[in-house]
Design a protein around this motif. Structure first.
Motif, mmCIF file in Angstrom:
data_model
loop_
_atom_site.group_PDB
_atom_site.id
_atom_site.type_symbol
_atom_site.label_atom_id
_atom_site.label_comp_id
_atom_site.label_asym_id
_atom_site.label_seq_id
_atom_site.Cartn_x
_atom_site.Cartn_y
_atom_site.Cartn_z
ATOM 1 N N ASP A 341 -55.721 -56.553 43.526
ATOM 2 C CA ASP A 341 -55.703 -55.723 44.734
ATOM 3 C C ASP A 341 -54.687 -56.274 45.732
ATOM 4 O O ASP A 341 -53.924 -55.525 46.351
ATOM 5 N N ALA A 342 -54.690 -57.608 45.876
ATOM 6 C CA ALA A 342 -53.786 -58.252 46.830
ATOM 7 C C ALA A 342 -52.326 -58.043 46.436
ATOM 8 O O ALA A 342 -51.468 -57.771 47.285
ATOM 9 N N ILE A 343 -52.035 -58.167 45.144
ATOM 10 C CA ILE A 343 -50.664 -57.974 44.663
ATOM 11 C C ILE A 343 -50.218 -56.533 44.904
ATOM 12 O O ILE A 343 -49.095 -56.280 45.369
ATOM 13 N N PHE A 344 -51.096 -55.581 44.613
ATOM 14 C CA PHE A 344 -50.769 -54.166 44.814
ATOM 15 C C PHE A 344 -50.477 -53.883 46.279
ATOM 16 O O PHE A 344 -49.494 -53.206 46.618
ATOM 17 N N GLU A 345 -51.310 -54.407 47.164
ATOM 18 C CA GLU A 345 -51.134 -54.142 48.588
ATOM 19 C C GLU A 345 -49.865 -54.801 49.123
ATOM 20 O O GLU A 345 -49.169 -54.235 49.967
ATOM 21 N N ALA A 346 -49.559 -56.013 48.631
ATOM 22 C CA ALA A 346 -48.323 -56.682 49.050
ATOM 23 C C ALA A 346 -47.108 -55.894 48.586
ATOM 24 O O ALA A 346 -46.130 -55.724 49.325
ATOM 25 N N ASN A 347 -47.158 -55.419 47.350
ATOM 26 C CA ASN A 347 -46.050 -54.623 46.807
ATOM 27 C C ASN A 347 -45.839 -53.355 47.633
ATOM 28 O O ASN A 347 -44.706 -53.015 48.001
ATOM 29 N N ARG A 348 -46.929 -52.670 47.955
ATOM 30 C CA ARG A 348 -46.827 -51.442 48.733
ATOM 31 C C ARG A 348 -46.266 -51.715 50.128
ATOM 32 O O ARG A 348 -45.426 -50.961 50.639
ATOM 33 N N ALA A 349 -46.697 -52.824 50.720
ATOM 34 C CA ALA A 349 -46.224 -53.156 52.063
ATOM 35 C C ALA A 349 -44.723 -53.452 52.063
ATOM 36 O O ALA A 349 -43.981 -52.983 52.929
ATOM 37 N N ILE A 350 -44.261 -54.215 51.061
ATOM 38 C CA ILE A 350 -42.840 -54.580 51.006
ATOM 39 C C ILE A 350 -41.982 -53.351 50.731
ATOM 40 O O ILE A 350 -40.916 -53.163 51.330
ATOM 41 N N VAL A 351 -42.439 -52.498 49.819
ATOM 42 C CA VAL A 351 -41.690 -51.288 49.482
ATOM 43 C C VAL A 351 -41.517 -50.391 50.697
ATOM 44 O O VAL A 351 -40.488 -49.727 50.872
ATOM 45 N N THR A 352 -42.520 -50.382 51.574
ATOM 46 C CA THR A 352 -42.451 -49.517 52.760
ATOM 47 C C THR A 352 -41.800 -50.199 53.956
ATOM 48 O O THR A 352 -41.867 -49.701 55.073
ATOM 49 N N GLY A 353 -41.173 -51.374 53.709
ATOM 50 C CA GLY A 353 -40.359 -51.992 54.748
ATOM 51 C C GLY A 353 -41.014 -53.095 55.540
ATOM 52 O O GLY A 353 -40.492 -53.511 56.584
ATOM 53 N N ALA A 354 -42.169 -53.611 55.087
ATOM 54 C CA ALA A 354 -42.841 -54.682 55.817
ATOM 55 C C ALA A 354 -42.056 -55.989 55.709
ATOM 56 O O ALA A 354 -41.215 -56.167 54.831
ATOM 57 N N ASP A 355 -42.347 -56.915 56.604
ATOM 58 C CA ASP A 355 -41.687 -58.210 56.613
ATOM 59 C C ASP A 355 -42.113 -59.015 55.387
ATOM 60 O O ASP A 355 -43.309 -59.265 55.167
ATOM 61 N N ALA A 356 -41.126 -59.435 54.580
ATOM 62 C CA ALA A 356 -41.420 -60.119 53.320
ATOM 63 C C ALA A 356 -42.149 -61.438 53.549
ATOM 64 O O ALA A 356 -43.083 -61.777 52.814
ATOM 65 N N ARG A 357 -41.723 -62.199 54.561
ATOM 66 C CA ARG A 357 -42.345 -63.503 54.812
ATOM 67 C C ARG A 357 -43.842 -63.343 55.085
ATOM 68 O O ARG A 357 -44.669 -64.034 54.491
ATOM 69 N N ARG A 358 -44.194 -62.423 55.974
ATOM 70 C CA ARG A 358 -45.606 -62.253 56.327
ATOM 71 C C ARG A 358 -46.416 -61.755 55.131
ATOM 72 O O ARG A 358 -47.565 -62.163 54.937
ATOM 73 N N CYS A 359 -45.810 -60.890 54.324
ATOM 74 C CA CYS A 359 -46.518 -60.385 53.145
ATOM 75 C C CYS A 359 -46.795 -61.506 52.143
ATOM 76 O O CYS A 359 -47.895 -61.600 51.592
ATOM 77 N N LEU A 360 -45.799 -62.340 51.904
ATOM 78 C CA LEU A 360 -45.987 -63.433 50.952
ATOM 79 C C LEU A 360 -46.962 -64.473 51.479
ATOM 80 O O LEU A 360 -47.764 -65.036 50.721
ATOM 81 N N GLU A 361 -46.907 -64.747 52.782
ATOM 82 C CA GLU A 361 -47.856 -65.686 53.380
ATOM 83 C C GLU A 361 -49.285 -65.155 53.249
ATOM 84 O O GLU A 361 -50.214 -65.894 52.888
ATOM 85 N N SER A 362 -49.476 -63.861 53.542
ATOM 86 C CA SER A 362 -50.797 -63.253 53.433
ATOM 87 C C SER A 362 -51.285 -63.271 51.990
ATOM 88 O O SER A 362 -52.465 -63.537 51.718
ATOM 89 N N LEU A 363 -50.361 -63.023 51.063
ATOM 90 C CA LEU A 363 -50.717 -63.060 49.646
ATOM 91 C C LEU A 363 -51.176 -64.457 49.238
ATOM 92 O O LEU A 363 -52.179 -64.617 48.532
ATOM 93 N N ALA A 364 -50.448 -65.469 49.688
ATOM 94 C CA ALA A 364 -50.799 -66.847 49.347
ATOM 95 C C ALA A 364 -52.180 -67.211 49.879
ATOM 96 O O ALA A 364 -52.993 -67.837 49.182
ATOM 97 N N ILE A 365 -52.463 -66.823 51.112
ATOM 98 C CA ILE A 365 -53.767 -67.139 51.715
ATOM 99 C C ILE A 365 -54.890 -66.407 50.982
ATOM 100 O O ILE A 365 -55.920 -66.988 50.656
#
Length: 388
Positions: A341-365
């Protein structure tokens, strides 16, 4: 006449050149171009057309040795097979390759050895079939090199064996972890792998073994290497290590690397956890004990292969399976589901233009934070939504 024809072809140009060079050095010495018995036709010439080069070759193989007791004719790195096979051929006028096949069938003069290397030899053609028949009858060697497909089931194990073989050729041992790192970060790119190994061999001169620490010190920081380390840190539930890697990942992005590197990182994470999920399921099926050792996996895989089992599980390297088994036990079934679920949501966020750093940090946590972060899960989902 024994073993007079030697062919090196396939679609793996790097391996072809590497192996034919080794063969020529063994036959003609470390400086083969200084060997008077070696005649080279430069098949990769930028100016020579296929017909001119093959005419030179035909002249060379039909001319007896002169001033030397024997002669080796090497059609070196011939990269014009496609053009040569396209040449018309009939009873009145055969193509050059068909003419050469006839010469080979009839037999060349004594003391002439022929070496041909280059990618793109068509195995459906008369020329290949003639060469293969001669070699099979004991008249030479047919050396065929195929690129390893990164999508193949046994790609990881095959690349790991390749790493070990290359090290063994240089008289160097390599740890299982280091071999896995190089296999998985090379992406099947053998020139890159060879370059990294050359650096490691120089760096570890005087040491008996290449270690994972040596790889981290010497190897280039590539998206593939970062993907491997980031995925491994998440699988180990080492959030601090994963987060510490993110600046390097962002730095790679800022250097203008082609493609969506951040999506490639997520792809690597997804691939790693799919392997963990497979291992988790197979662990249940075969009742793998929590304390399973590398030897246990080696014996299990050998037993399953003897039974004819063929799947991604048994194609893994036993040591890789052992290391991953330690990570499998860190995730409950519910946590494993949350990972995807986390990977899917991170992928969707990045594809729609979200900040990569924050997405990867959130994924790691969210993935690596451990059970103590069960409450954090909801907050990190919010983080993905905010960055979208």
């Amino acid at each position: 006449m024994s073993e007079w024809l030697h062919i090196f072809s396939g679609n793996d140009d790097f391996s072809i050149k590497q192996q034919v060079a080794k063969f020529i050095r063994e036959r003609c010495g470390e400086s083969p171009e200084e060997d008077p018995s070696l005649e080279i036709i430069r098949g990769d010439s930028d100016t020579g057309k296929y017909d001119e080069l093959l005419d030179q070759f035909i002249n060379a193989v039909t001319t007896p040795p002169f001033l030397t007791p024997e002669k080796t004719v090497w059609l070196r790195h011939f990269n014009k097979f496609e053009d040569a096979f396209a040449e018309p051929s009939d009873k009145k006028r055969k193509s050059r390759l068909d003419h050469i096949a006839d010469l080979f069938r009839e037999g060349l003069a004594d003391r002439i050895t022929v070496v041909i290397d280059g990618p793109g030899m068509d195995r459906k053609r008369t020329f290949y079939k003639t060469c293969a028949a001669i070699c099979q009858a004991g008249g030479g060697s047919m050396n065929w090199f195929e690129k390893m497909d990164p999508k193949a089931r046994d790609f990881g194990a095959a690349m790991t064996r390749k790493v070990r073989d290359l090290c063994a050729e240089s008289g160097k041992r390599i740890s299982a972890e280091a071999a896995t790192f190089l296999a998985e970060t090379s992406g099947g790119d053998l020139p890159r792998l060879k370059n990294e190994l050359d650096k490691l061999l120089a760096y570890t001169e005087g040491q008996p073994e290449i270690t994972l620490r040596d790889c981290h010190t010497v190897c280039a920081v590539t998206p593939e290497a970062l993907s491997w380390e980031f995925s491994s840190a998440l699988a180990e539930r080492n959030a601090a290590k994963a987060i510490a890697l993110i600046p390097a990942i962002i730095g790679t992005l800022e250097q203008g690397s082609s493609g969506k590197v951040e999506l490639a990182i997520l792809g690597a994470v997804s691939s790693e956890f799919k392997k963990l999920l497979t291992l988790k399921c197979e662990g249940e099926r075969y009742s793998i004990p929590d304390s399973a050792s590398p030897g246990y996996f080696e014996n299990l895989f050998a037993e399953l292969k003897n039974k004819g089992v063929k799947n991604s599980f048994v194609s893994m390297h036993p040591f890789r399976a052992f290391k991953m088994w330690g990570s499998v036990k860190r995730f409950s079934p519910r946590e494993m589901a949350d990972v995807f679920d986390a990977i899917f949501e991170a992928n969707r966020a990045i594809v729609t233009g979200a900040d990569a750093r924050r997405c990867l940090e959130s994924l790691a946590i969210r993935i690596a934070g451990g059970t103590r972060n069960s409450a954090v899960s909801g907050r990190t989902e919010g983080a993905f939504r905010k960055t979208s």
